[in-house]
Design a protein around this motif. Sequence first.
Motif: not given
Length: 295
Positions: A76, A78-79, A81-83, A85-86, A89, A142, A145
């Motif tokens: 993954d 994008r893991l 970046v997703r973690l 993001r906020s 998270r 993040y 990105s």
Amino acid sequence: MTGRGSTERPAIGDRIAESPEATFPFAFAGYVGTLVATLAAFAVVRVDISPTVAGAVVVVGFLVGTLVGVAIAGRDQRLPVRLGRSWRRRTAVLSPAAPLGLIAGAAWLGRLEPDVGLVGLGAMFLVAIIGLVTMRLAETCYVASITADEPRAHWRWEPPSTRRLDTFVLAVWLLLGATNAYGGEWASAIVWTGLALGWMCTGLAEGRWRIASFGEPPEIRVHDAGLVTQRPYTRAIVPWSDVSRVRLREDELVLDRGFFDVRFERDQLADLEAARAVIEQHLDASRAGPGTAPR
């Protein structure tokens, strides 16, 4: 446009600062490995086996968990970046430390066996420290990105630090940890050593400490997405939508954002007036709508 007092960015930076995506899988793998090793430690702590066998089980658990973490992070892309993001998270990464702390507290109150409490206490600090590294790298990924564009302006700055005091506190806590370990007071040794390691990692993440010349020079960078604070090994961003206004107050530049104002003092950022002017332009442009950012 570049701000006065800006400097040329290095062509080749530190691996962590320039390529957080390449560093994140190692931190995440260590994080997952620590969680699995913790489960293995709880499984063997109450079993009548030799310390050597118990240690081997924990090590195997860590290695298996690390391989699982490497596989997840590699699969993954994008893991991070997703973690990152906020903040919700990111802080979720630290959540496993809470029940471990409760286990340690229950043992201290006599509800659980002391050995179980020691495992919970040590695991709590390890998970919190490795989780902190993982969440800061995720945040950096993040930010990288969403700020692929060249900064509209950038200034050198010095993150707030008290190096002598920080070093003194670190040395005292390490000394207390070693002294308690020598005396067989393992719970106190774990606490002091855990505090010292957490203090050191926090200092590196916040830019209070720096390892030789590795890492990027600390900068304040103005991007279309927001204001980026670049520390030697981590980055953070303040989106323009979070800022209500920017103002100068005595020798301090303040970005108002509710309970979490961002402040830069003159000894950290020399040209406060130029920074305020550029930040105000981008703040006004962000309110006017997309495509209106000053060039």
